[in-house]
Design a protein around this motif. Structure first.
Motif, PDB file in Angstrom:
ATOM      1  N   MET A 182       0.836  -1.203   0.000  1.00  0.00           N
ATOM      2  CA  MET A 182       0.000   0.000   0.000  1.00  0.00           C
ATOM      3  C   MET A 182       0.872   1.255   0.000  1.00  0.00           C
ATOM      4  SD  MET A 182      -2.834   1.163   2.832  1.00  0.00           S
ATOM      5  CE  MET A 182      -3.975  -0.151   2.451  1.00  0.00           C
ATOM      6  N   ASP A 183       0.673   2.134  -0.989  1.00  0.00           N
ATOM      7  CA  ASP A 183       1.488   3.347  -1.020  1.00  0.00           C
ATOM      8  C   ASP A 183       0.978   4.372   0.000  1.00  0.00           C
ATOM      9  OD1 ASP A 183      -0.605   4.932  -2.093  1.00  0.00           O
ATOM     10  OD2 ASP A 183       0.041   4.609  -4.151  1.00  0.00           O
ATOM     11  N   GLY A 184       1.756   5.434   0.164  1.00  0.00           N
ATOM     12  CA  GLY A 184       1.443   6.427   1.190  1.00  0.00           C
ATOM     13  C   GLY A 184       0.128   7.144   0.988  1.00  0.00           C
ATOM     14  N   ILE A 185      -0.265   7.326  -0.274  1.00  0.00           N
ATOM     15  CA  ILE A 185      -1.515   8.034  -0.538  1.00  0.00           C
ATOM     16  C   ILE A 185      -2.718   7.164  -0.159  1.00  0.00           C
ATOM     17  CG2 ILE A 185      -2.964   9.061  -2.335  1.00  0.00           C
ATOM     18  CD1 ILE A 185      -0.360   9.987  -3.695  1.00  0.00           C
ATOM     19  N   ALA A 186      -2.640   5.872  -0.512  1.00  0.00           N
ATOM     20  CA  ALA A 186      -3.706   4.949  -0.120  1.00  0.00           C
ATOM     21  C   ALA A 186      -3.736   4.795   1.398  1.00  0.00           C
ATOM     22  CB  ALA A 186      -3.498   3.588  -0.782  1.00  0.00           C
ATOM     23  N   ALA A 187      -2.546   4.739   2.000  1.00  0.00           N
ATOM     24  CA  ALA A 187      -2.452   4.587   3.458  1.00  0.00           C
ATOM     25  C   ALA A 187      -2.985   5.813   4.186  1.00  0.00           C
ATOM     26  CB  ALA A 187      -1.003   4.333   3.868  1.00  0.00           C
ATOM     27  N   CYS A 188      -2.876   6.970   3.552  1.00  0.00           N
ATOM     28  CA  CYS A 188      -3.323   8.218   4.170  1.00  0.00           C
ATOM     29  C   CYS A 188      -4.785   8.132   4.601  1.00  0.00           C
ATOM     30  CB  CYS A 188      -3.127   9.379   3.185  1.00  0.00           C
ATOM     31  SG  CYS A 188      -3.860  10.937   3.727  1.00  0.00           S
ATOM     32  N   ALA A 189      -5.628   7.726   3.684  1.00  0.00           N
ATOM     33  CA  ALA A 189      -7.061   7.634   3.992  1.00  0.00           C
ATOM     34  C   ALA A 189      -7.322   6.619   5.102  1.00  0.00           C
ATOM     35  CB  ALA A 189      -7.841   7.254   2.733  1.00  0.00           C
ATOM     36  N   GLU A 190      -6.570   5.508   5.076  1.00  0.00           N
ATOM     37  CA  GLU A 190      -6.755   4.454   6.079  1.00  0.00           C
ATOM     38  C   GLU A 190      -6.254   4.897   7.457  1.00  0.00           C
ATOM     39  OE1 GLU A 190      -8.312   1.594   5.645  1.00  0.00           O
ATOM     40  OE2 GLU A 190      -8.708   1.961   3.530  1.00  0.00           O
ATOM     41  N   VAL A 191      -5.152   5.636   7.472  1.00  0.00           N
ATOM     42  CA  VAL A 191      -4.621   6.161   8.742  1.00  0.00           C
ATOM     43  C   VAL A 191      -5.630   7.122   9.363  1.00  0.00           C
ATOM     44  CG1 VAL A 191      -2.890   7.745   9.724  1.00  0.00           C
ATOM     45  CG2 VAL A 191      -2.163   5.843   8.275  1.00  0.00           C
ATOM     46  N   ARG A 192      -6.211   7.966   8.516  1.00  0.00           N
ATOM     47  CA  ARG A 192      -7.201   8.933   9.001  1.00  0.00           C
ATOM     48  C   ARG A 192      -8.433   8.219   9.558  1.00  0.00           C
ATOM     49  NH1 ARG A 192      -7.494  13.323  10.198  1.00  0.00           N
ATOM     50  NH2 ARG A 192      -8.945  14.346   8.795  1.00  0.00           N
ATOM     51  N   ALA A 193      -8.796   7.098   8.930  1.00  0.00           N
ATOM     52  CA  ALA A 193      -9.956   6.336   9.400  1.00  0.00           C
ATOM     53  C   ALA A 193      -9.631   5.617  10.718  1.00  0.00           C
ATOM     54  CB  ALA A 193     -10.373   5.320   8.340  1.00  0.00           C
ATOM     55  N   ALA A 194      -8.395   5.097  10.813  1.00  0.00           N
ATOM     56  CA  ALA A 194      -7.986   4.354  12.013  1.00  0.00           C
ATOM     57  C   ALA A 194      -7.789   5.269  13.210  1.00  0.00           C
ATOM     58  CB  ALA A 194      -6.695   3.587  11.724  1.00  0.00           C
ATOM     59  N   SER A 195      -7.328   6.494  12.932  1.00  0.00           N
ATOM     60  CA  SER A 195      -7.070   7.458  14.005  1.00  0.00           C
ATOM     61  C   SER A 195      -7.483   8.848  13.530  1.00  0.00           C
ATOM     62  CB  SER A 195      -5.581   7.441  14.381  1.00  0.00           C
ATOM     63  OG  SER A 195      -5.299   8.414  15.364  1.00  0.00           O
ATOM     64  N   PRO A 196      -8.774   9.183  13.633  1.00  0.00           N
ATOM     65  CA  PRO A 196      -9.297  10.444  13.084  1.00  0.00           C
ATOM     66  C   PRO A 196      -8.579  11.705  13.569  1.00  0.00           C
ATOM     67  CG  PRO A 196     -11.089   8.989  13.714  1.00  0.00           C
ATOM     68  CD  PRO A 196      -9.836   8.360  14.243  1.00  0.00           C
ATOM     69  N   GLY A 197      -7.965  11.643  14.736  1.00  0.00           N
ATOM     70  CA  GLY A 197      -7.265  12.814  15.249  1.00  0.00           C
ATOM     71  C   GLY A 197      -5.877  12.994  14.670  1.00  0.00           C
ATOM     72  N   THR A 198      -5.406  11.999  13.925  1.00  0.00           N
ATOM     73  CA  THR A 198      -4.062  12.069  13.333  1.00  0.00           C
ATOM     74  C   THR A 198      -4.109  12.817  12.012  1.00  0.00           C
ATOM     75  OG1 THR A 198      -3.417   9.954  14.332  1.00  0.00           O
ATOM     76  CG2 THR A 198      -2.129  10.705  12.447  1.00  0.00           C
ATOM     77  N   ARG A 199      -3.252  13.804  11.878  1.00  0.00           N
ATOM     78  CA  ARG A 199      -3.142  14.534  10.607  1.00  0.00           C
ATOM     79  C   ARG A 199      -1.992  13.935   9.804  1.00  0.00           C
ATOM     80  NH1 ARG A 199      -6.683  18.572  11.084  1.00  0.00           N
ATOM     81  NH2 ARG A 199      -7.110  19.387  13.173  1.00  0.00           N
ATOM     82  N   VAL A 200      -2.116  13.952   8.496  1.00  0.00           N
ATOM     83  CA  VAL A 200      -1.124  13.310   7.631  1.00  0.00           C
ATOM     84  C   VAL A 200      -0.356  14.331   6.809  1.00  0.00           C
ATOM     85  CG1 VAL A 200      -0.766  11.705   5.712  1.00  0.00           C
ATOM     86  CG2 VAL A 200      -2.445  11.165   7.498  1.00  0.00           C
ATOM     87  N   LEU A 201       0.972  14.190   6.843  1.00  0.00           N
ATOM     88  CA  LEU A 201       1.858  15.011   6.020  1.00  0.00           C
ATOM     89  C   LEU A 201       2.595  14.052   5.085  1.00  0.00           C
ATOM     90  CD1 LEU A 201       3.238  17.759   5.392  1.00  0.00           C
ATOM     91  CD2 LEU A 201       4.871  17.241   7.215  1.00  0.00           C
ATOM     92  N   ILE A 202       2.376  14.196   3.792  1.00  0.00           N
ATOM     93  CA  ILE A 202       3.061  13.358   2.808  1.00  0.00           C
ATOM     94  C   ILE A 202       4.449  13.964   2.556  1.00  0.00           C
ATOM     95  CG2 ILE A 202       3.057  12.509   0.430  1.00  0.00           C
ATOM     96  CD1 ILE A 202       0.846  11.215   1.999  1.00  0.00           C
ATOM     97  N   VAL A 203       5.469  13.135   2.727  1.00  0.00           N
ATOM     98  CA  VAL A 203       6.858  13.578   2.503  1.00  0.00           C
ATOM     99  C   VAL A 203       7.450  12.654   1.450  1.00  0.00           C
ATOM    100  CG1 VAL A 203       9.076  14.068   3.578  1.00  0.00           C
ATOM    101  CG2 VAL A 203       7.004  14.223   4.937  1.00  0.00           C
ATOM    102  N   THR A 204       7.794  13.201   0.296  1.00  0.00           N
ATOM    103  CA  THR A 204       8.190  12.324  -0.810  1.00  0.00           C
ATOM    104  C   THR A 204       9.378  12.832  -1.609  1.00  0.00           C
ATOM    105  OG1 THR A 204       7.372  11.238  -2.825  1.00  0.00           O
ATOM    106  CG2 THR A 204       6.554  13.450  -2.365  1.00  0.00           C
ATOM    107  N   THR A 205      10.073  11.895  -2.237  1.00  0.00           N
ATOM    108  CA  THR A 205      11.153  12.239  -3.169  1.00  0.00           C
ATOM    109  C   THR A 205      10.553  12.721  -4.473  1.00  0.00           C
ATOM    110  OG1 THR A 205      12.436  10.422  -2.225  1.00  0.00           O
ATOM    111  CG2 THR A 205      13.236  11.337  -4.294  1.00  0.00           C
ATOM    112  N   PHE A 206       9.366  12.204  -4.780  1.00  0.00           N
ATOM    113  CA  PHE A 206       8.761  12.442  -6.091  1.00  0.00           C
ATOM    114  C   PHE A 206       7.746  13.573  -6.056  1.00  0.00           C
ATOM    115  CE2 PHE A 206       9.961   8.008  -5.574  1.00  0.00           C
ATOM    116  CZ  PHE A 206      10.862   7.866  -6.624  1.00  0.00           C
ATOM    117  N   GLY A 207       8.156  14.749  -6.472  1.00  0.00           N
ATOM    118  CA  GLY A 207       7.271  15.903  -6.460  1.00  0.00           C
ATOM    119  C   GLY A 207       6.426  15.956  -7.707  1.00  0.00           C
ATOM    120  N   ARG A 208       5.454  15.049  -7.802  1.00  0.00           N
ATOM    121  CA  ARG A 208       4.617  14.989  -9.001  1.00  0.00           C
ATOM    122  C   ARG A 208       3.258  15.614  -8.722  1.00  0.00           C
ATOM    123  NH1 ARG A 208       6.407   8.722 -10.022  1.00  0.00           N
ATOM    124  NH2 ARG A 208       8.477   9.191 -10.863  1.00  0.00           N
ATOM    125  N   PRO A 209       2.816  16.492  -9.630  1.00  0.00           N
ATOM    126  CA  PRO A 209       1.548  17.200  -9.413  1.00  0.00           C
ATOM    127  C   PRO A 209       0.365  16.276  -9.143  1.00  0.00           C
ATOM    128  CG  PRO A 209       2.710  18.114 -11.311  1.00  0.00           C
ATOM    129  CD  PRO A 209       3.466  16.891 -10.891  1.00  0.00           C
TER     130      PRO A 209
END
Length: 204
Positions: A63-90
């Motif tokens: 599971m990539d970070g973007i897919a995991a983002c939604a799941e992390v938010r669902a598992a812990s609604p109070g957790t905010r997600v910051l994507i940190v990546t090598t690939f700066g793609r629009p």
């Protein structure tokens, strides 16, 4: 008294993960409470530890970070997600924000700016790399349908039409039609080029 911001780091590269942890831990108000190497682990840890901010890499096995983002938010609604990546793609930026990320920065962001981004995200603000935001506006939405995206993703591994059809439970004719459409929409001359162009824009 300063409130400590509890962080979860998810990156499949141990060296990068360790460096991020070391840099962020130097900040008096930041505490790294967990480091993991996959999106699946990030979800489990988020559910268990309820960190304030999760820093997720985009490209991880499974599971990539973007897919995991939604799941992390669902598992812990109070957790905010910051994507940190090598690939700066629009396209990555747009998909990350749609998945509920509060911020998107590239890994070569100076440590002080990264720490500041963590603080701002924790406060409920949105933090986006300015250059990426501009590129995202210029490149626009992905022109591909969901099915065309699936087919190109499957084609990324170089499989035959028959293999793609089997993997996606489609007929070979349908796969050929989707590939042809995706090639046209990306302005590519063949499916390999279409994959490269779509991947480069973060559409896959």
């Amino acid at each position: 008294m300063t409130t400590t911001i509890r962080l979860l780091l998810a990156d499949d590269q141990a060296l990068v993960r360790g460096a991020l942890s070391a840099l962020l831990s130097l900040e008096p108000d930041l505490e790294v409470v967990a480091e993991v190497g996959t999106g699946e682990e990030a979800i489990e840890v988020a559910r268990e530890l309820r960190p304030d901010v999760a820093l997720l890499d985009v490209e991880m096995p499974g599971m990539d970070g973007i897919a995991a983002c939604a799941e992390v938010r669902a598992a812990s609604p109070g957790t905010r997600v910051l994507i940190v990546t090598t690939f700066g793609r629009p396209g990555y930026l747009r998909r990350a924000l749609q998945a509920g990320a509060s911020g998107f920065v590239v890994k070569d962001t100076p440590a002080s700016q990264l720490a500041d981004a963590v603080r701002r995200v924790q406060q409920g603000l949105r933090v986006v790399d300015p250059a990426l935001a501009t590129d995202s506006l210029v490149s626009g939405e992905s022109p591909l349908t969901a099915r065309e995206t699936d087919v190109l993703r499957a084609a990324r591994d170089g499989g035959s039409v028959a293999a793609i059809a089997a993997a996606l439970f489609l007929s070979e004719g349908t796969v050929r039609n989707h590939l042809s459409s995706a090639i046209g929409k990306t302005g590519a001359s063949n499916r390999t080029e279409a994959v490269i162009l779509a991947d480069g824009n973060g559409w896959l």
